[in-house]
Design a protein around this motif. Structure first.
Motif, PDB file in Angstrom:
ATOM      1  N   GLY A 104       0.812  -1.215   0.000  1.00 25.24           N
ATOM      2  CA  GLY A 104       0.000   0.000   0.000  1.00 25.24           C
ATOM      3  C   GLY A 104       0.842   1.259   0.000  1.00 25.24           C
ATOM      4  O   GLY A 104       0.553   2.220  -0.727  1.00 25.24           O
ATOM      5  N   ASP A 105       1.899   1.267   0.809  1.00 27.09           N
ATOM      6  CA  ASP A 105       2.787   2.434   0.859  1.00 27.09           C
ATOM      7  C   ASP A 105       3.436   2.700  -0.500  1.00 27.09           C
ATOM      8  O   ASP A 105       3.619   3.855  -0.901  1.00 27.09           O
ATOM      9  CB  ASP A 105       3.876   2.228   1.913  1.00 27.09           C
ATOM     10  N   VAL A 108       0.867   4.319  -2.708  1.00 31.46           N
ATOM     11  CA  VAL A 108       0.675   5.708  -2.271  1.00 31.46           C
ATOM     12  C   VAL A 108       1.830   6.581  -2.759  1.00 31.46           C
ATOM     13  O   VAL A 108       1.620   7.723  -3.197  1.00 31.46           O
ATOM     14  CB  VAL A 108       0.541   5.781  -0.736  1.00 31.46           C
ATOM     15  N   ASN A 119      -7.724  10.982  -0.786  1.00 33.82           N
ATOM     16  CA  ASN A 119      -7.414  10.093   0.327  1.00 33.82           C
ATOM     17  C   ASN A 119      -6.503   8.983  -0.193  1.00 33.82           C
ATOM     18  O   ASN A 119      -6.958   8.061  -0.880  1.00 33.82           O
ATOM     19  CB  ASN A 119      -8.706   9.513   0.910  1.00 33.82           C
ATOM     20  N   TYR A 120      -5.219   9.098   0.117  1.00 29.01           N
ATOM     21  CA  TYR A 120      -4.243   8.193  -0.480  1.00 29.01           C
ATOM     22  C   TYR A 120      -4.513   6.731  -0.147  1.00 29.01           C
ATOM     23  O   TYR A 120      -4.442   5.856  -1.015  1.00 29.01           O
ATOM     24  CB  TYR A 120      -2.831   8.579  -0.039  1.00 29.01           C
ATOM     25  N   LYS A 121      -4.821   6.449   1.106  1.00 26.95           N
ATOM     26  CA  LYS A 121      -5.039   5.052   1.489  1.00 26.95           C
ATOM     27  C   LYS A 121      -6.257   4.481   0.785  1.00 26.95           C
ATOM     28  O   LYS A 121      -6.209   3.365   0.243  1.00 26.95           O
ATOM     29  CB  LYS A 121      -5.196   4.925   3.004  1.00 26.95           C
ATOM     30  N   ASN A 122      -7.348   5.229   0.756  1.00 23.28           N
ATOM     31  CA  ASN A 122      -8.556   4.747   0.078  1.00 23.28           C
ATOM     32  C   ASN A 122      -8.314   4.537  -1.413  1.00 23.28           C
ATOM     33  O   ASN A 122      -8.795   3.558  -2.005  1.00 23.28           O
ATOM     34  CB  ASN A 122      -9.714   5.725   0.285  1.00 23.28           C
ATOM     35  N   TYR A 138      -3.019  -3.987   1.594  1.00 24.74           N
ATOM     36  CA  TYR A 138      -2.427  -2.657   1.782  1.00 24.74           C
ATOM     37  C   TYR A 138      -1.289  -2.714   2.800  1.00 24.74           C
ATOM     38  O   TYR A 138      -0.266  -2.042   2.642  1.00 24.74           O
ATOM     39  CB  TYR A 138      -3.498  -1.666   2.246  1.00 24.74           C
ATOM     40  N   ASP A 139      -1.451  -3.521   3.845  1.00 26.31           N
ATOM     41  CA  ASP A 139      -0.476  -3.574   4.937  1.00 26.31           C
ATOM     42  C   ASP A 139       0.514  -4.733   4.819  1.00 26.31           C
ATOM     43  O   ASP A 139       1.307  -4.966   5.742  1.00 26.31           O
ATOM     44  CB  ASP A 139      -1.207  -3.674   6.280  1.00 26.31           C
TER      45      ASP A 139
END
Length: 251
Positions: A104-105, A108, A119-122, A138-139
């Motif tokens: 995820g990072d 982003v 919203n970067y995460k979304n 994502y994680d």
């Protein structure tokens, strides 16, 4: 008729100290919304062509046009401005990710680099979802997922900026056959959804047949045959093309 996204004219690349060019007098074009397959055995010049298109190596002669812009004469800062429009996925997806960042990072980071707000995460989770991965990815770190899952994440990262051209350099070669077909189905779905062009580089002509609209066959740095995929497979003219087909599992 769709416009050309990519046009390659008389392209040659000879590395210093080499006895012959890695690629020589390459002429190709790729239209919006179509997939062009580049097929040939290892050492035929396929990856050199991809690296030249993306500006990773300078060309010796000839021109590369992206939407009528001659990008083969671009310097690094000029290339940087079009990276949003040209993205690439590789054979070994884990090696293309920073192992200290989650998937995820990494997505982003691409969103931020290309100036995409929100919203970067979304947005990253939405991209993962589009590529068949749920929010839990994502994680996760690259070493915590399978090769196919990592390649899906790499595709999610590549489409973050809605590129006009996606270059797949042996992007399915390190995957097993079932996963290969799933990744190809995903790429075809995204091509239709986004209208982007895909340059699909592969040594396996059966996968190229399954994936591509048009095919160019490379041998020893030259294009020896090019046509629509059906004609290449069912009515090949070049003996090397015939040998590739006979060695494949198409039939």
């Amino acid at each position: 008729m769709n416009k050309n996204i990519l046009a390659i004219k008389n392209l040659t690349k000879q590395f210093a100290g080499a006895k012959r060019p890695s690629i020589e007098n390459i002429n190709l074009s790729l239209s919006q919304g179509r997939c062009l397959g580049i097929v040939g055995e290892s050492g035929s010049g396929k990856s050199t062509l991809a690296r030249a298109i993306t500006g990773l190596i300078p060309v010796s002669s000839g021109e590369i046009y992206f939407e009528d812009r001659c990008i083969s004469k671009f310097n690094f800062s000029q290339y940087k401005k079009i990276y949003k429009e040209i993205q690439m996925i590789f054979q070994l997806p884990r090696e293309s990710f920073n192992p200290s960042r989650t998937l995820g990072d990494s997505i982003v980071l691409n969103l931020k680099n290309f100036g995409i707000t929100g919203n970067y995460k979304n947005n990253a989770i939405s991209l993962l979802n589009r590529c068949g991965l749920d929010a839990s990815f994502y994680d996760k770190y690259p070493n915590e997922v399978s090769g196919g899952e990592c390649q899906r994440a790499a595709i999610a990262r590549a489409i973050a900026a809605s590129p006009k051209l996606l270059i797949c350099d042996e992007a399915t070669s390190a995957l097993d056959m079932i996963v290969q077909k799933k990744i190809i189905a995903l790429l075809n779905s995204l091509k239709e959804e986004m209208g982007m062009a895909i340059l699909f580089i592969c040594h396996d002509i059966s996968l190229v047949h399954y994936m591509c609209d048009d095919v160019a066959v490379m041998k020893s740095g030259h294009i020896v045959e090019k046509n629509v995929a059906g004609q290449i497979i069912h009515k090949p003219k070049n003996e090397y093309t015939k040998a590739l087909i006979e060695a494949s599992n198409i039939y």
